[in-house]
Design an enzyme around this catalytic site. Structure first.
Site, PDB file in Angstrom:
ATOM      1  N   GLU A   1       0.784  -1.336   0.018  1.00  0.00           N
ATOM      2  CA  GLU A   1      -0.502   0.279  -0.151  1.00  0.00           C
ATOM      3  C   GLU A   1       0.681   1.738  -0.599  1.00  0.00           C
ATOM      4  OE1 GLU A   1      -0.311  -2.108   2.421  1.00  0.00           O
ATOM      5  OE2 GLU A   1      -2.044  -4.008   1.345  1.00  0.00           O
TER       6      GLU A   1
ATOM      7  N   HIS B   1     -14.884  -1.156   2.095  1.00  0.00           N
ATOM      8  CA  HIS B   1     -14.648  -2.047   3.714  1.00  0.00           C
ATOM      9  C   HIS B   1     -14.543  -1.588   4.811  1.00  0.00           C
ATOM     10  CE1 HIS B   1     -14.208  -5.066   0.881  1.00  0.00           C
ATOM     11  NE2 HIS B   1     -14.268  -5.866   1.214  1.00  0.00           N
TER      12      HIS B   1
ATOM     13  N   ASP C   1     -14.398 -11.022   8.277  1.00  0.00           N
ATOM     14  CA  ASP C   1     -13.131 -10.570   9.150  1.00  0.00           C
ATOM     15  C   ASP C   1     -12.634 -10.091  10.184  1.00  0.00           C
ATOM     16  OD1 ASP C   1     -12.536 -11.539   6.325  1.00  0.00           O
ATOM     17  OD2 ASP C   1     -12.510  -9.621   5.095  1.00  0.00           O
TER      18      ASP C   1
ATOM     19  N   ARG D   1     -18.301  -2.867   2.477  1.00  0.00           N
ATOM     20  CA  ARG D   1     -18.594  -3.545   1.518  1.00  0.00           C
ATOM     21  C   ARG D   1     -20.311  -4.417   1.403  1.00  0.00           C
ATOM     22  NH1 ARG D   1     -19.006  -9.310   4.320  1.00  0.00           N
ATOM     23  NH2 ARG D   1     -18.259 -10.802   2.537  1.00  0.00           N
TER      24      ARG D   1
END
Lengths: 312, 292
Positions: free
Chosen positions: A56, A107, A115, A165
């Site tokens: 990232e 998300h 998750d 999401r």
């Protein structure tokens, strides 16, 4: 009400459509293109899509470099990695030189679900909002997401957009047009104002319907731009309703709640109540279960309104 | 015969470049002394490399800093800003008088490079490890636009301890960025001491090779070697080139040479006097060019 839709799906489709007319748009992802939906653009314009792998920090720096070359880079990954892992790259390489990079993070919040905490950004808005030059946006549904993506391309400068999401109810009319820095009254009322963004706008609407049965007339403001914040609309709400409730799918520290509370305290002090995640991490579970567990349901907002009104 | 001709053609260029390098060293010492803060060692070690880029290799136009077909230079080791400012001033991107304002409130010459303030600065660096990623992005944009410009990035040896450098190393090779040439100013010292003591980065050449780069090893103070490496890099296709330039921290002034203690310390008045004596120059009239 039309079918609920995930704002990340709208992002992917809108980006691919924009790529057709605007050849300066390039897209970067960090090995999550299937989830962030940048894969739709990647399929259509492979030469303008760069998968940076699981890196990232490098992705943000590369996006900055592309922007200096006149491109309009969209950099996408999950919200926690975009805002957390790459925070200093966003600050130093993108925001400080005010480069034209659009960070669209998917998300966001606890509705990531199963998750768990590692993947649930409850701090991203705070992290991005504190950086000078940064514009921060959380659209409330699919209609707004589409408009947001179009509008941020017209604006020159760094922008952080959080999409989600999960599937959100569509609440805005098809012809709705988003303006950076402008909140919108989605329901008028005089007894209290709920200022919300993201999924919490539709929850606030449900809360208002509950409170209506108790004789309370609640105004609801969709404050999709957290920065720059729409000061006038907040002050007007404080003056006309006398009490402000803020609802967000984010930590109560550093997010929309504090942004609004700051304006209210400075301009027209009235009782304020924040609904959000109470300085805690998320955890695994179904999105709906987590929303209940963390007190982000319509009934929780309604309860906050009742409490706040008593302080008037 | 052919080599003699090229020798005759290249020699004057090298002599002139050496003079420029000396001028830039004087500029660094003078401006740091005036600013009373800044990074001496790493600016001096990079002087010959920066000279070769600005006065020999790069295609650029100081009158038009945003010329689209220019070559780009990114000083990823942003704390060596004084050496880049000296080069930009001598190329006349701005008046050398600006060198007197280094690190002052409102100056166009910030403590670390800032693209918004200084003509000729391409990005904002200073936080180590980020420049190579930005260089990659520029190289990708140039390739998308089918421009022949090249991108140069200068990294510090301590800087390659940053993880992002290796993410960027992977990306540059993955995207076959042969319009990119990176250089490591390998002076062997970082702020806390010798690189081998603080965090060993060796074997450096093997690392870059393993990451898919074409690697050249040179003496970073031998102008001829620097010029040749920059020329050779241009002919490497299908992958980026890394020039590992062995240098001496504080090069050019014996009191600073090989001393990490001068990483972030400017020359005092006394040290400046000694430095100029050693370089055999008088700084009368500076910031105008000094007689070399």
């Amino acid at each position: 009400m039309t079918k609920p839709i995930a704002t990340r799906d709208v992002y992917g489709e809108t980006l691919a459509a924009l790529g057709e007319s605007n050849k300066d748009i390039v897209v970067l992802d960090a090995d999550l293109s299937g989830s962030t939906k940048t894969s739709v653009f990647a399929k259509k314009f492979p030469e303008r899509f760069f998968n940076m792998g699981v890196s990232e920090a490098d992705m943000m720096g590369t996006a900055a470099g592309l922007a200096t070359g006149g491109k309009i880079p969209f950099a996408s990954t999950f919200a926690i990695f975009a805002s957390g892992r790459a925070w200093e790259q966003v600050r130093q390489s993108i925001a400080y030189p005010k480069l034209n990079v659009k960070i669209v993070a998917t998300h966001g919040g606890i509705t990531v679900g199963e998750d768990g905490a590692s993947h649930q950004a409850v701090e991203d808005i705070a992290l991005m909002r504190v950086i000078p030059n940064m514009t921060v946006i959380v659209p409330c549904d699919g209609v707004e997401t589409k408009s947001v993506i179009y509008e941020i391309v017209k604006y020159h400068g760094p922008v952080y957009v959080r999409v989600a999401r999960g599937k959100f109810p569509v609440i805005l009319p098809e012809d709705y047009k988003f303006t950076i820095g402008k909140g919108v009254v989605v329901r008028d009322g005089k007894d209290a104002a709920i200022i919300a963004n993201g999924l919490m706008v539709s929850h606030a609407l449900e809360a208002a319907a509950m409170l209506e049965k108790e004789g309370l007339d609640i105004r609801i403001i969709n404050m999709s731009t957290i920065k720059p914040i729409d000061r006038n609309l907040i002050v007007k709400a404080a003056q006309e309703t006398g009490v402000i409730i803020i609802a967000e799918e984010h930590s109560i520290i550093g997010g929309l709640g504090e942004a609004v509370a700051g304006v209210v305290a400075e301009e027209f002090p009235v009782p304020v109540k924040r609904v959000g995640i109470q300085d805690r991490f998320g955890q695994s579970g179904l999105a709906e279960e987590l929303l209940v567990h963390y007190g982000l349901m319509p009934k929780d907002i309604a309860e906050a309104v009742r409490k706040a009104i008593k302080k008037k | 015969m052919e080599s003699l001709i090229s020798e005759l053609m290249v020699r004057p260029a090298i002599e002139s470049l050496k003079k420029w390098a000396k001028q830039l060293r004087v500029d660094v010492l003078m401006m740091l002394n005036k600013a009373k803060s800044g990074h001496t060692g790493g600016s001096l070690s990079a002087a010959d490399i920066v000279t070769a880029l600005y006065f020999y290799k790069m295609r650029h136009d100081p009158k038009n800093p945003k010329w689209e077909d220019r070559d780009r230079f990114i000083l990823s080791k942003g704390h060596a800003a004084p050496i880049q400012y000296a080069a930009l001033a001598r190329c006349r991107y701005f008046s050398p008088r600006e060198l007197l304002t280094l690190r002052r409130l409102g100056s166009i010459l910030q403590g670390h490079p800032d693209m918004k303030c200084t003509p000729g600065i391409e990005v904002c660096t200073g936080s180590l490890g980020q420049g190579l990623s930005m260089a990659n992005g520029m190289a990708l944009a140039l390739r998308l636009d089918r421009r022949s410009s090249r991108v140069y990035a200068l990294l510090g040896d301590g800087e390659v301890e940053e993880g992002q450098v290796w993410e960027a190393a992977m990306s540059a090779a993955h995207y076959k960025l042969d319009n990119l040439c990176a250089i490591v100013d390998f002076n062997g010292f970082q702020i806390d001491g010798a690189v081998t003591d603080v965090m060993n980065i060796e074997p450096l050449s093997e690392k870059w090779k393993a990451f898919g780069w074409h690697v050249l090893m040179i003496d970073g103070h031998d102008m001829e070697q620097i010029m040749k490496a920059l020329d050779d890099a241009e002919n490497i296709k299908g992958r980026p080139t890394m020039i590992i330039a062995r240098t001496v921290k504080g090069k050019g002034v014996s009191i600073f040479e090989g001393k990490y203690q001068y990483h972030g310390i400017p020359p005092s008045d006394e040290e400046l006097k000694k430095s100029l004596e050693e370089l055999g120059v008088s700084a009368d009239g500076w910031p105008e060019r000094v007689a070399l």
